[in-house]
Design an enzyme around this catalytic site. Structure first.
Site, short mmCIF file in Angstrom:
data_model
loop_
_atom_site.label_atom_id
_atom_site.label_comp_id
_atom_site.label_asym_id
_atom_site.label_seq_id
_atom_site.Cartn_x
_atom_site.Cartn_y
_atom_site.Cartn_z
N THR A 10 0.83 -1.21 0.00
CA THR A 10 0.00 0.00 0.00
C THR A 10 0.87 1.26 0.00
OG1 THR A 10 -1.69 -1.19 1.25
CG2 THR A 10 -1.83 1.21 1.26
N LYS A 86 7.05 1.87 12.23
CA LYS A 86 7.13 2.24 13.66
C LYS A 86 7.51 1.06 14.53
CE LYS A 86 2.95 1.41 12.06
NZ LYS A 86 2.06 1.86 11.03
N VAL A 113 4.66 7.93 12.40
CA VAL A 113 3.67 8.40 13.38
C VAL A 113 2.76 9.42 12.71
CG1 VAL A 113 3.31 9.38 15.68
CG2 VAL A 113 5.46 8.19 15.17
N ILE A 117 0.54 13.16 8.65
CA ILE A 117 0.78 14.36 9.46
C ILE A 117 2.29 14.52 9.67
CG2 ILE A 117 0.33 15.47 11.68
CD1 ILE A 117 -2.14 13.67 11.98
N GLY A 168 -7.13 -0.28 3.41
CA GLY A 168 -5.66 -0.23 3.49
C GLY A 168 -5.13 0.47 4.72
N GLU A 171 -2.84 -2.80 9.84
CA GLU A 171 -1.58 -3.53 9.71
C GLU A 171 -1.87 -4.90 9.10
OE1 GLU A 171 1.50 -2.04 10.66
OE2 GLU A 171 0.06 -0.42 10.63
N ASP A 182 0.30 -0.82 17.90
CA ASP A 182 0.72 0.18 16.91
C ASP A 182 0.83 1.56 17.58
OD1 ASP A 182 0.98 1.03 13.97
OD2 ASP A 182 -0.71 2.24 14.65
N LYS A 186 4.15 4.09 18.23
CA LYS A 186 4.14 5.51 17.84
C LYS A 186 4.36 6.41 19.06
CE LYS A 186 1.11 4.64 13.90
NZ LYS A 186 -0.29 4.49 13.45
N GLY A 283 -3.05 5.23 5.24
CA GLY A 283 -3.47 5.20 3.84
C GLY A 283 -2.32 5.47 2.89
N1 HSE Z 1 -2.36 0.60 10.90
C1 HSE Z 1 -1.97 1.96 11.06
C2 HSE Z 1 -3.19 2.77 11.43
C3 HSE Z 1 -1.35 2.48 9.81
O1 HSE Z 1 -4.31 2.25 11.31
O2 HSE Z 1 -3.03 3.91 11.89
C4 HSE Z 1 -0.73 3.82 9.91
O3 HSE Z 1 0.36 3.84 10.80
#
Ligand code: HSE
Length: 376
Positions: A10, A86, A113, A117, A168, A171, A182, A186, A283
């Site tokens: 992606t 990350k 992170v 942004i 997308g 993870e 996740d 971050k 994304g």
């Molecule tokens: N799986 C992560 C999320 C992807 O949904 O934020 C972006 O870091």
């Protein structure tokens, strides 16, 4: 800049498309295990490390292995590295920073992170002149997509997760999203950079949203509350707290209104006060754009990481307290109850460290227990 791109999923495909538009960037190799129809494709990672013309490697494969081995090899071969991974950077933080420094190359991970942004670059700038008191926010698009769709559209957890996967955002193993891992990664990057520390990722208390039910959402709605998963780190008198947990905000709070895959991340500093950053946290194009921004920053001469290597620092989650929503079949809830909320309780005020200990005990009896900190 001549680039070796590792990963054509992606994010990799987004980086590829965006980089092609820029004359400063030239992609010479794309490493992927699959047979994708692009002229730069290779299945040999060594092509990227051994070719002296390649000065920069982009790692957007995700996962720990072989990403760790490949990134280490690239740094040792004197290549700049840009990654969105990350999990990798949070796990090997000290080692990768030291390796980049020892080899005199740039190491950047802005897309790791906040997706699109420019959060880490904002932290990098603000920390030059202001002590940072706290970093916190919605840092995971998948879980925010699930929570906002359960709350606003009445979707089931499973349907909302499937949609986030199809879009997308999730993870490869969505456990990393729904169990809060996740966000933990971050948060570690944010806290290390903000406070000049090196936290142990395994010591960050992490409670996710895997076990949230329609009944919990109903309970919150009846009380005018909205549930959001946040990572929070703060520093008080030299002590650092860091934790990931669901939170309940009044429906009219700014954080409560963050929709779908969007993130809202905030720092709180000595002079500027609270400053929030809002945008798509996951994304192809948002994340790919931040990777490309890192590449352009390196072309422009940026060589340093966002902060110096940090000092090891124990996590002190006893310095922050909340009342918690606690839904469990365990009788242990009665000892901490302040009020009854349907089939759950609102606890007395307790520290995050106390809740971490209690939840660990409760989960032995009731793995589906759910908590959320009540915020104002
Ligand atoms: N799986 C992560 C999320 C992807 O949904 O934020 C972006 O870091």
């Amino acid at each position: 800049m001549v680039i070796g791109l590792m990963g054509f999923g992606t994010i990799g495909a987004g980086v590829y498309e965006l980089a092609k538009e820029l004359e400063e960037l030239s992609i010479k190799y794309v490493l992927d295990i699959r047979q994708v129809e692009i002229p730069e494709l290779t299945h040999r990672a060594e092509d990227l490390f051994e070719d002296a013309e390649v000065d920069t490697v982009v790692e957007v494969m995700g996962g720990l292995h072989p990403a760790y081995e490949f990134v280490s090899a690239a740094l040792k071969a004197g290549k700049n590295v840009v990654t969105a991974n990350k999990y990798l950077v949070a796990t090997y933080y000290d080692e990768l920073l030291a390796l980049a420094k020892a080899n005199g190359v740039a190491f950047r991970c802005t897309a790791a992170v906040g997706g699109g942004i420019g959060w880490l670059t904002a932290l990098e700038r603000v920390r030059r002149i202001e002590p940072i008191n706290a970093v916190e926010g919605i840092m995971n698009g998948t879980t925010n997509y699930i929570l906002s769709n359960m709350t606003q559209n009445g979707l089931s957890f499973d349907t909302a997760l499937s949609e986030a996967q199809a879009l997308g955002y999730a993870e490869a193993d969505p456990s990393a999203d729904i169990d809060g891992l996740d966000v933990k990664h971050k948060l570690l990057l944010s806290a290390n950079i903000a406070f000049d520390v090196s936290l142990n990722v395994n010591d960050i208390f992490t409670a996710g949203i895997r076990s949230i039910t329609d009944g919990d959402i109903k309970n919150f709605k009846e009380r005018g509350l909205v549930c959001k998963l946040l990572g929070v780190a703060c520093k008080e008198e030299g002590k650092v707290a860091a934790f990931v947990q669901p939170n309940l905000f009044p429906a009219d709070a700014l954080t409560a209104s963050v929709p779908t895959n969007f993130n809202l991340i905030t720092y709180d500093t000595a002079y500027t006060g609270r400053m929030s950053f809002y945008g798509q946290g996951a994304g192809r194009y948002p994340t790919g754009a931040n990777v490309v921004q890192d590449l352009l920053d390196i072309v422009g001469g940026k060589e340093e990481f966002y902060s110096k290597e940090g000092a090891p620092c124990a996590i002190a989650n006893e310095i922050v307290s909340f009342q918690y929503y606690l839904r469990t079949t365990s009788a242990k809830k009665d000892a901490v109850k302040a009020e009854t909320w349907g089939d759950a309780v609102l606890t007395q005020k307790m520290s995050v460290a106390e809740m971490a200990k209690l939840l660990e005990e409760i989960k032995q009896e009731d793995p589906r227990a759910f908590i959320a900190a009540v915020r104002s």
